[in-house]
Design an enzyme around this catalytic site. Structure first.
Site, PDB file in Angstrom:
ATOM      1  N   ASP A 134      52.865  42.274  36.839  1.00 27.00           N
ATOM      2  CA  ASP A 134      52.620  43.637  37.325  1.00 27.00           C
ATOM      3  C   ASP A 134      53.732  44.021  38.312  1.00 27.00           C
ATOM      4  O   ASP A 134      54.633  43.216  38.584  1.00 27.00           O
ATOM      5  CB  ASP A 134      51.207  43.755  37.907  1.00 27.00           C
TER       6      ASP A 134
ATOM      7  N   GLU B 236      45.062  51.311  33.313  1.00 22.62           N
ATOM      8  CA  GLU B 236      45.607  49.967  33.120  1.00 22.62           C
ATOM      9  C   GLU B 236      46.316  49.840  31.766  1.00 22.62           C
ATOM     10  O   GLU B 236      47.324  49.160  31.665  1.00 22.62           O
ATOM     11  CB  GLU B 236      44.503  48.908  33.218  1.00 22.62           C
TER      12      GLU B 236
END
Length: 154
Positions: A35, A26
């Protein structure tokens, strides 16, 4: 007394391994961003309360990570009906952290795992490499790492 300590040690090991996988894949971004599929995200892939324009401290991000990992571990523990070695539990925790408990709950992966087909369940991780219909290299790498952990001891 010993069994409580063993359970605590198992949980700590699961958290440590899952945290290493999650933070590696991440990354830490203290300013909220979208994202690859347009979901507001902040810190180590936190989405549930993220909003564009947010800025978090590293300490706040660590707290969100710990809370989100706890949610993922609880989901794994409540949905999986077979014993899990620490590495497999950590792999599934990382997976649930990424895709969510709802998708995990309805997955072939979970169904195979609970039916005793551990090898087949671990292989299912390779299928979860798409986001928004696009195959993402980051997900390919993450799932390979999760699969390797999932298969420890097979």
């Amino acid at each position: 007394m010993l069994s409580k300590r063993l359970v605590a040690a198992s949980l700590a090991a699961t958290v440590a391994i899952a945290s290493a996988v999650v933070t590696h894949f991440e990354g830490l971004r203290t300013k909220a961003y979208l994202d690859p599929v347009g979901i507001p995200t902040v810190c180590f892939g936190h989405t549930s309360s993220a909003a564009l324009g947010q800025v978090k401290t590293t300490t706040e991000c660590q707290q969100l990570l710990e809370a989100d990992l706890a949610v993922a571990i609880n989901a794994v523990d409540s949905l999986v009906k077979v014993p899990l070695p620490v590495e497999r539990r950590a792999a599934l925790t990382s997976f649930v952290y990424n895709v969510g408990a709802t998708k995990f709950a309805s997955s072939t992966l979970l169904r195979m795992l609970n039916s005793g087909d551990v090898r087949g369940a671990c292989a299912e991780l390779d299928r979860w490499v798409y986001a928004g219909g696009m195959k993402l290299n980051g997900l390919v790498a993450r799932r390979a790492e999760e699969r390797q952990l999932c298969e420890v001891g097979l």
